[in-house]
Write a protein that holds these residues in place. Structure first.
Motif, short mmCIF file in Angstrom:
data_model
loop_
_atom_site.label_atom_id
_atom_site.label_comp_id
_atom_site.label_asym_id
_atom_site.label_seq_id
_atom_site.Cartn_x
_atom_site.Cartn_y
_atom_site.Cartn_z
N ALA A 1 0.85 -1.21 0.00
CA ALA A 1 0.00 0.00 0.00
C ALA A 1 0.88 1.25 0.00
O ALA A 1 0.61 2.20 -0.74
CB ALA A 1 -0.92 -0.01 1.22
N ALA A 2 1.94 1.23 0.81
CA ALA A 2 2.83 2.40 0.88
C ALA A 2 3.49 2.65 -0.47
O ALA A 2 3.60 3.80 -0.91
CB ALA A 2 3.89 2.18 1.97
N ALA A 3 3.91 1.57 -1.13
CA ALA A 3 4.57 1.72 -2.44
C ALA A 3 3.61 2.34 -3.45
O ALA A 3 3.99 3.21 -4.24
CB ALA A 3 5.06 0.36 -2.92
N ARG A 4 2.35 1.92 -3.42
CA ARG A 4 1.38 2.48 -4.36
C ARG A 4 1.05 3.93 -4.04
O ARG A 4 0.87 4.75 -4.95
CB ARG A 4 0.10 1.64 -4.36
CG ARG A 4 0.32 0.35 -5.12
CD ARG A 4 -0.91 -0.50 -5.13
NE ARG A 4 -0.55 -1.84 -5.55
CZ ARG A 4 -0.88 -2.36 -6.72
NH1 ARG A 4 -1.60 -1.66 -7.57
NH2 ARG A 4 -0.53 -3.59 -7.02
N LEU A 5 0.99 4.24 -2.77
CA LEU A 5 0.75 5.64 -2.38
C LEU A 5 1.93 6.50 -2.83
O LEU A 5 1.74 7.60 -3.35
CB LEU A 5 0.55 5.75 -0.87
CG LEU A 5 -0.81 5.26 -0.34
CD1 LEU A 5 -0.78 5.08 1.17
CD2 LEU A 5 -1.93 6.23 -0.73
N ASP A 6 3.14 5.99 -2.64
CA ASP A 6 4.35 6.71 -3.07
C ASP A 6 4.32 6.95 -4.57
O ASP A 6 4.56 8.06 -5.05
CB ASP A 6 5.61 5.90 -2.73
CG ASP A 6 6.00 6.06 -1.27
OD1 ASP A 6 5.52 7.02 -0.65
OD2 ASP A 6 6.76 5.22 -0.77
#
Ligand code: COA
Ligand code: MG
Length: 291
Positions: free
Chosen positions: A107-112
Motif C-alpha cells: 500500500a505504501a509503495a502504491r501511495l508513493d
C-alpha cells in the motif's frame, strides 16, 4: 508509553453519505475515518470515492485527524482507492484486513507511486493471521496506529459477541502489546448497539483500562462517552498533581518513595502522572482548536 496526540474518538463515516460527510467538520471527533470499505455498497464505491476525495481536498476539518479507509488491494476497488487517497492527502490511510507487513509495504509503495507524500498508515487488525503477525506488522514503516476490527475478528473466529469480550480478549491483548512495543497508537473496536448508552460506557471504560488510546465509533451519539471516558477525569488530574508535589517533597528529602492516599508513588508513577497531565493539555488544545 501511550502517545499524547488525542485519539479518544475515531468516527467511521460512510463515504457515500453526503449528510454524514457534511457533519464531519463540526462533530466533536478527535479522528474521522471516511470509509470506502464496508460501510459502502458495491454500487456506491465509485461515487463514495469521488465524494471522499472532494471532501478531504476541500478541508475545513480543523484539528480533527482525517483518515480514509480504502478497500483492500485484493478487491476490485483497492488500487483506485489508493490512487484517490494519494490525491486527497488525508492525515492517514487506513488499510483493512492487514494479514502481514507486506500488505502495508505494498500500500505504501502504491501511495508513493501516486505521489501521496508523507501520508501515514493505520492498520486494521481484524483477521486471525493479522493478529498472529501483529508484532511484525507493528514494525512497519509509516505506521502510526493499529485499529481493532472486532466485528470481522469475531466473524473470522467463529465466535459470538459477549459483554465480557472474552472472545476477543487474546487478540486485543496481542495487538496492544505489539502497538506499545513499537510506539504506536491503538484504537479499540466499535460498539454495535449504538442506542445502548450504558453498554457503550462500559465498553469504553474497559477499553481504556486495557490501554487503548480511544475507541472507533459508528454513530455521532457515541462521541460524548468516548471523549469523556478516554480523557483524564478531574479527579485523576487532581491526584496526579498531588502525586507530583508529594514526590518532589520526598525527593528533596533524598528519598525515592512518596505515599499519597495510602498508595506508593515512585518514579514510574510520576511518569504516568506527567503523561496524564500532558494528555489533558493536548485535549484542551485540540478542543479549543475545534470549537
Ligand atoms: N457519521 C456521521 N454522521 C452520522 C453517522 C456517522 N457514522 N451516523 C449517523 N450520522 C448522522 C445522520 O446523517 C443523521 O444526521 P442528521 O440528523 O443531521 O440528518 C444523524 O447522525 C442521526 O442519524 P440516525 O438517524 O440516528 O442514524 P441512521 O439511522 O441514519 O444511521 C447507522 C445509523 C448505524 C446506519 C449509521 O450511523 C452508520 O452508517 N454508521 C457508520 C457505519 C460504518 O461506518 N460501518 C463501518 C465501520 S464498522
Ligand atoms: Mg472490517
Amino acid at each position: 508509553m501511550p502517545q499524547t496526540r488525542p485519539r479518544r474518538s475515531a468516527l467511521y463515516m460512510p463515504g457515500a453519505k453526503a449528510r454524514a460527510l457534511e457533519k464531519a467538520r463540526t462533530l466533536p471527533a478527535d479522528a474521522l475515518i471516511l470509509d470506502l470499505e464496508d460501510a459502502v455498497g458495491p454500487s456506491e464505491k465509485d461515487a463514495a470515492r469521488r465524494m471522499v476525495v472532494e471532501a478531504v481536498r476541500a478541508g475545513g476539518f480543523g484539528p480533527r485527524e482525517v483518515t480514509i479507509r480504502v478497500n483492500g488491494l485484493e478487491t476490485p476497488w483497492g488500487e483506485e482507492d489508493l490512487e484517490a487517497a494519494a490525491e486527497a492527502r488525508p492525515d492517514a490511510v487506513v488499510i483493512p484486513k492487514v494479514d502481514r507487513p507486506e500488505d502495508l509495504a505494498e500500500a505504501a509503495a502504491r501511495l508513493d507511486a501516486a505521489g501521496a507524500g508523507e501520508v501515514a498508515l493505520w492498520a486494521m487488525m481484524e483477521t486471525p493471521l493479522g493478529v498472529l503477525n501483529a508484532r511484525e506488522i507493528a514494525a512497519a514503516s509509516r505506521l502510526a496506529c493499529l485499529v481493532m476490527g472486532t466485528n470481522d475478528l469475531v466473524k473470522e473466529l467463529g465466535a459470538e459477541h459477549t459483554a465480557e469480550r472474552a472472545e476477543v480478549a487474546t487478540s486485543l491483548g496481542i495487538c496492544l502489546l505489539a502497538a506499545r512495543a513499537h510506539g504506536l497508537a491503538i484504537l479499540d473496536g466499535v460498539y454495535n448497539a449504538f442506542k445502548d448508552r450504558e453498554g457503550l460506557e462500559a465498553a469504553c471504560r474497559a477499553g481504556r483500562a486495557m490501554g487503548f488510546d480511544g475507541k472507533t465509533l459508528i454513530h455521532p451519539d457515541q462521541l460524548e462517552a468516548a471523549n469523556r471516558v478516554f480523557a483524564p477525569s478531574d479527579a485523576e488530574l487532581e491526584l496526579a498533581r498531588r502525586q507530583l508535589t508529594a514526590f518532589e517533597e520526598t525527593r528533596a528529602k533524598g528519598e525515592a518513595v512518596a505515599v499519597v492516599d495510602g498508595r506508593i508513588v515512585e518514579n514510574l508513577h510520576v511518569e504516568t502522572a506527567r503523561a496524564l497531565i500532558a494528555k489533558a493539555d493536548a485535549i484542551a488544545k485540540l478542543e479549543a482548536g475545534a470549537a
